[in-house]
Motif scaffolding. Structure first.
Motif, mmCIF file in Angstrom:
data_model
loop_
_atom_site.group_PDB
_atom_site.id
_atom_site.type_symbol
_atom_site.label_atom_id
_atom_site.label_comp_id
_atom_site.label_asym_id
_atom_site.label_seq_id
_atom_site.Cartn_x
_atom_site.Cartn_y
_atom_site.Cartn_z
ATOM 1 N N LEU A 108 -37.713 61.845 36.817
ATOM 2 C CA LEU A 108 -36.668 62.343 37.062
ATOM 3 C C LEU A 108 -37.817 63.277 38.589
ATOM 4 N N MET A 109 -38.665 64.331 38.163
ATOM 5 C CA MET A 109 -39.729 64.421 38.955
ATOM 6 C C MET A 109 -40.125 63.793 40.103
ATOM 7 N N SER A 110 -40.016 62.388 40.263
ATOM 8 C CA SER A 110 -40.434 61.359 41.033
ATOM 9 C C SER A 110 -39.240 61.073 42.205
ATOM 10 N N ASP A 111 -38.279 61.224 41.350
ATOM 11 C CA ASP A 111 -36.940 60.412 41.593
ATOM 12 C C ASP A 111 -36.100 60.732 42.142
ATOM 13 N N GLU A 112 -36.943 61.453 43.525
ATOM 14 C CA GLU A 112 -35.763 62.322 45.232
ATOM 15 C C GLU A 112 -34.401 62.071 44.666
ATOM 16 N N SER A 113 -33.974 60.592 45.106
ATOM 17 C CA SER A 113 -32.550 60.214 44.900
ATOM 18 C C SER A 113 -32.268 61.056 43.228
ATOM 19 N N LEU A 114 -32.294 60.163 42.498
ATOM 20 C CA LEU A 114 -31.658 60.772 41.422
ATOM 21 C C LEU A 114 -31.576 62.198 41.335
ATOM 22 N N ARG A 115 -32.499 63.215 41.544
ATOM 23 C CA ARG A 115 -32.401 64.836 41.710
ATOM 24 C C ARG A 115 -31.529 65.029 43.312
ATOM 25 N N VAL A 116 -31.112 64.568 44.111
ATOM 26 C CA VAL A 116 -29.965 64.010 45.393
ATOM 27 C C VAL A 116 -29.108 64.443 44.591
#
Lengths: 624, 255, 239
Positions: free
Chosen positions: C225-233
């Motif tokens: 989650l911390m490395s995948d920006e698209s998930l966070r956005v």
């Protein structure tokens, strides 16, 4: 005038202390139960009365065992009443845990009615004299007077009980859990405590204390069927004056009330009733949370279960209402006098209920004393008609005017408080009005009331009066509805929804609530004035607690979430009561059972259930 | 130079013998967003409630546009152009979104004492215009009781804006919101303030929000001002780091 | 043979009145793991924790603790089995002293782990030790939050559900909280933490469950989650 000698002062003080102890027994149980379960237990007086009756029966059966028999009976009565408390909790209140606080309160009133008729059926209407306490039958000399030893024993019971309860709450795990649950019962459960058992135990304790209080009265006074309501009202006063949740406060307040009564009887026998409630009013006006109470942030009395958006009537509902008005207006053409009388009365009750709903539903101020304004309206119209010989229009105007003025005064006191405190203070104000009507015989006729309050022609006939009532009540109901949707009505609801937000948005919360109080009182007065003419007489019972509770039942029965609710509630309740009183011998118990059933089965009231049904039907129609 | 809207001088408050606020001075100018931050128990809420009229200060002065308003009730402050939002969000739950704003507009027009006439008949367009500003026009007909928390915050803001405030007090405006929503809400409030020249004073625990939207930051510790200045200066201040900001959380070592 | 997860939630549905809040939520927490429940407001994080605790009724689905079905059990029974709950608004008993608050939660341990005592808790939460006999209402916000966790630990739970522990806390206190939670993790305590503060989650959590409008949108390691920006956005409206 009684001469005040030292021995009279001392003896009256001791009498006051003895009464204080029994009052404290009841009040402490009430306070403990309220603290943990948030239930304002009207049935607490019934527990007290049952304690006395059961004690009486047990002492007769155990008379041969002497001292052991008597004290065993007292203890046995307390334990049995405790068990009855558990039953009430398990069968009724447990089912209402998630409902707003007013519903359990209503349910406990149902229990009061059932217990009254049960006691009547079992023990009969006669006062019963209990035995004297073995070993404590003697007297001690105080100056020249003799004072019963049993009273001295009672005086000791209060502080002993206070000490015992203090130890229980401060030194035991049960007490710790009760104190924790008083603050947050859900959290207590999440920490692994069986809160249902805790609740049952608390109810047992509270009920047993009341039962003990009742049984200990046996050697002092005759057991009778009126013990319940009188003691529970006094216990309310004690708990509120002392401060909710404070046992020390409850004891101090019990002593205060006991002493006031003891000396009041001596010097001002005519206004003793008023005196007690006057003291309560003064204490709450000065210290809004009672002598030992703290800020009552958590003592809210939710009146509205779920914030429901009020909607103006749909066209079909308008047509339905218009048809109802036409139908009632046409009754003289086809209906008999009796039916027209009943319908007129129901219309009047609808205004009474709608006026309380304005205060309670829209304003969020639950009043336990709304009957005061109903009664003042009734007396106002009756006096204007009989004593002053005013024309009928002036009499009908005198009713809301008098009630409205009383509402301005009472509202000034009441809106400074909120929640349970407001409810209790309104009860106190109503009791003052009731006591005044009862004791001011010269004007009100006292217990005999005012008779011959008949409207002049053309309203003297059933049909004429029905039409008059229809016009006035329809206008009153329409006005209340218009007010609800006016800027003022919205401001009132805003003050209920979020008082801090309202104040910070330019709404004068207290002034708005005060005005609402006066308006509600005036409309209750309209109802009261018409009621006096409908019955042809006025009695102090028009201002009594039971009348205020009637109004509460009508509002909750109909459903507090809508403006139509109180009207439907009034017709349902009024109709049921008229039917039952006319036909069933134990109508009170039946009414009690009906209240319990309704509160448990349909806590959102009739309109709530109807709304759900309509919603369902629309949904299924949409999906079909 | 922009005009001073809020001036606070020597504010003090004592509870049960403990001095919660001991001599706080601050000013907020028109169009400026000032953040009041500090550890739990530093006196932020007490300060806030004294400025907002919920608490009466033991000493000190509060002025709005030069007028002494010390100790005035929230309603009198509202009349003088103070709007506020609460930490525990409260809109009028039994009304629709539009009715909430309409009611605020009626208050502004001093028409709350009208007992006749339907409230919803007036100020409908004005209410929609306010809702537009907070991006809630589309929800105008929805009952407030069923709004998401973030939307409720916007309604609270709209109620405050309806009265055309000079000063907006926001107590933890983003508490309970998701990080993304927090930044959006505060960006909205800050841009409205800039555009309309409203002075904004807010307390906040989310430093992303504070550093992104505060023009100036005041750090409170144990009842007095520990530091005051631009975000960059505060971020670097060792004393502020020690009592409040901390060293920053390191991602977990577990794998 | 693999060990049963400490907590398993399968196809959980929850309604409030007429509104459906959770739509078939499923996730697991393995022994000694910290699971992050992330998502926007109203995504259903709090409701999920309350449903596990029996504070709101589950309409459908199954919740199991250490392999035993706990769906529909009374809250106190779930607590007694070894599930602790730390609510979002702290809800300490402000009229009771700190020591009394701890006493309400006290319950004997049921496994081989060392039971919690007041002394041991004070070692993890030093601030509480200084005010044991003070009224809990006088604690600061940070201390109150520590007290709710400590109070829950007194019941010797093997799983704790923590709702928004960092809400309203100063950044330094959040760091202290992270240290305390990591200490508990070293003690092999399993935790499910609902939280908005991603930095805190990144510092403590092993895996993340992303919720959106009552649906599980993503399950995976926290580091992902911390490395995948698209998930966070997409689910947190965050860069």
């Amino acid at each position: 005038m009684t001469v005040l000698t030292p021995d009279i002062i001392l003896i009256q003080a001791l009498n006051g202390l003895a009464s204080a102890s029994s009052l404290f027994l009841v009040a402490s149980g009430l306070s403990i139960i309220f603290g943990v379960t948030r239930v304002v237990n009207f049935a607490h007086g019934s527990f007290y009365m049952l304690g006395a009756y059961l004690g009486w029966s047990l002492t007769r059966h155990l008379a041969s065992f002497g001292a052991f028999g008597f004290w065993g009976s007292v203890l046995g009565a307390a334990l049995i009443v405790g068990g009855i408390g558990i039953l009430v909790e398990m069968l009724v209140l447990r089912r209402l845990r998630r409902a707003p606080e007013l519903y359990p309160l209503l349910a406990t009133f149902g229990v009061v009615l059932i217990v009254q008729d049960a006691a009547l059926a079992i023990w009969g209407p006669e006062d019963l004299l209990g035995p004297r306490a073995p070993g404590l039958t003697g007297f001690v000399s105080i100056f020249a007077s003799r004072f019963p030893v049993y009273e001295l024993f009672l005086i000791a019971v209060g502080p002993l009980l206070l000490g015992g309860l203090w130890l229980l709450f401060r030194r035991t795990r049960f007490g710790l859990l009760v104190r924790a649950a008083t603050q947050d019962r859900e959290m207590v459960a999440a920490l692994g405590v069986d809160e249902r058992r805790l609740f049952s135990n608390v109810f047992f304790l509270g009920a047993a204390l009341a039962g003990l209080g009742g049984a200990l009265q046996l050697p002092r006074e005759a057991v009778n069927l009126n013990m319940d309501v009188s003691v529970v009202v006094e216990a309310f006063v004690v708990v509120v004056v002392g401060g909710l949740g404070s046992l020390v406060g409850a004891y101090v307040a019990a002593v205060l009330i006991g002493i006031i009564q003891a000396f009041g009887i001596l010097f001002l026998p005519k206004v003793t009733l008023v005196l007690v409630f006057l003291v309560m009013g003064i204490v709450l006006a000065v210290r809004p949370f009672g002598l030992f109470g703290r800020s009552a942030a958590s003592e809210g009395l939710r009146t509205v279960a779920q914030e429901s958006v009020l909607r103006p009537l749909s066209t079909s509902s308008r047509i339905l209402f218009a048809l109802c008005v036409l139908l009632i207006g046409a009754m003289p053409l086809f209906a008999g006098g009796y039916a027209m009388g009943i319908v007129a009365e129901l219309l009047i009750l609808a205004v009474f209920a709608a006026s309380l709903h304005f205060l309670m539903g829209l304003g969020g101020m639950a009043s336990f004393g709304h009957a005061a304004f109903f009664g003042i309206g009734a007396y106002g119209a009756a006096l204007a008609l009989t004593a002053l010989q005013w024309p009928i229009a002036a009499c009908l105007l005198a009713a809301p005017l008098g009630a409205g003025l009383a509402g301005i005064f009472a509202g000034w006191l009441c809106v400074r408080l909120s929640g349970v405190y407001l409810a209790m203070l309104s009860l106190a104000v109503a009791q003052i009005a009731w006591a005044t009507s009862f004791q001011w015989v010269e004007v009100t006729g006292g217990d005999n009331g005012i008779l011959g309050v008949w409207p002049p022609p053309p309203f003297a006939s059933r049909s004429g009066f029905l039409l008059l009532t229809l016009v006035l009540t329809a206008a009153a109901l329409a006005s209340l509805r218009i007010a609800a949707f006016s800027p003022f009505g919205y401001a009132l609801r805003a003050a209920r929804d979020a008082p801090r937000r309202a104040e910070a948005s330019g709404i004068h919360v207290r002034a708005t609530q005060w005005a609402a109080f006066a308006i509600a009182a005036a409309f209750a007065g309209v109802a009261g004035g018409l009621y006096a003419l409908a019955k042809g007489s006025v009695f102090p019972t028009y201002l009594a607690i039971s009348k205020s509770v009637d109004a509460l039942i009508m509002v909750l029965l109909g459903g507090i979430g809508s403006l139509t609710g109180p009207i439907i509630g009034a017709f349902a309740f009024g109709g049921l009561e008229a039917e039952l009183m006319a036909s069933a011998p134990f109508w009170r118990a039946i009414l009690g059972v009906v209240i319990l059933a309704l509160v448990i089965v349909a806590p959102s009231g009739i309109t709530g259930v109807l709304g759900r049904q309509i919603g369902k039907r629309q949904k299924s129609a949409a999906s079909a | 130079m922009s005009t001073k809207v809020l001036e606070v001088e020597g504010l003090r408050k004592r509870f049960h013998g403990v001095e919660a606020v001991r001599g706080v001075d601050l000013t907020v100018c028109a169009g400026e967003a000032v953040a009041l931050i500090g550890p739990n128990g530093a006196g932020k809420t007490t300060c806030f409630n004294m400025i907002g009229g919920q608490l009466r200060p033991d000493a000190g002065r509060v002025r709005i546009k030069g007028e002494d308003v010390t100790g005035m009730s929230p309603r009198l402050l509202w009349q003088r152009g103070v709007g506020r939002t609460f930490q525990i969000t409260a809109a009028f739950a039994s009304m629709t979104v539009r009715e909430n704003v309409q009611l605020a507009l009626h208050a502004k027009a001093k028409r709350l004492n009208h007992v006749f006439g339907r409230m919803t008949a007036n100020f409908g367009d004005e209410a929609d215009a306010v809702l537009d500003r907070v991006g809630m026009r589309a929800e105008a007909q929805r009952p407030c009781a069923f709004l998401a928390y973030g939307d409720l915050k916007r309604i609270e803001l709209a109620i405050a804006l309806a009265a055309a405030p000079k000063l907006l007090l926001m107590d933890e405006p983003t508490a309970g919101m998701a990080p993304g929503e927090r930044v959006q809400l505060m960006a909205l409030a800050a841009s409205l303030a800039k555009r309309e020249g409203i002075a904004v004073l807010f307390t906040e625990h989310d430093m992303d929000v504070v550093f992104a939207h505060a023009d100036r930051i005041i750090v409170l510790d144990r009842g007095s001002i520990l530091a005051e200045g631009q975000p960059d200066k505060i971020k670097a201040d060792p004393a502020v780091r020690a009592v409040y900001l901390g060293a920053g959380l390191a991602p977990t070592a577990s794998a | 043979m693999t060990q049963a997860p400490v907590l398993s939630v399968e196809a959980l549905d929850v309604h409030y009145g007429r509104a459906k809040i959770l739509h078939g939520i499923s996730f697991e927490a393995k022994a000694g793991e910290i699971v992050a429940l992330a998502g926007r407001n109203g995504a259903g994080k709090s409701t999920t924790l309350k449903a596990i605790m029996g504070l709101v009724p589950a309409w459908a689905g199954r919740i199991a603790f250490e392999g035993q079905d706990i769906t529909g059990l009374d809250t106190y029974r779930i607590a007694r089995m070894g599930v602790g709950f730390v609510p979002e608004d702290r809800r300490i008993f402000t009229d009771l002293t700190v020591a009394e608050n701890l006493a309400v939660g006290a319950r004997p341990a049921k496994d081989e782990r060392k039971a919690w005592s007041v002394e041991r808790l004070v070692a993890v939460f030093p601030n509480l030790g200084r005010s044991l006999h003070r009224s809990a209402g006088h604690l600061s916000g940070g201390e109150q939050q520590m007290l709710t966790i400590a109070r829950t630990l007194m019941g010797n739970p093997r799983l704790i559900l923590i709702d928004e522990p960092s809400e309203g806390l100063a950044p330094v206190i959040v760091e202290e909280m992270a240290q305390a939670l990591l200490a508990l993790k070293r003690d092999k305590l399993t935790m499910v933490v609902s939280e908005q503060n991603l930095n805190l989650l990144a510092a403590i959590a092993d895996s993340a469950v992303l919720l959106e409008r009552g649906l599980v949108r993503h399950v995976g390691p926290m580091s992902e989650l911390m490395s995948d920006e698209s998930l966070r956005v997409r689910y947190l409206a965050l860069p």
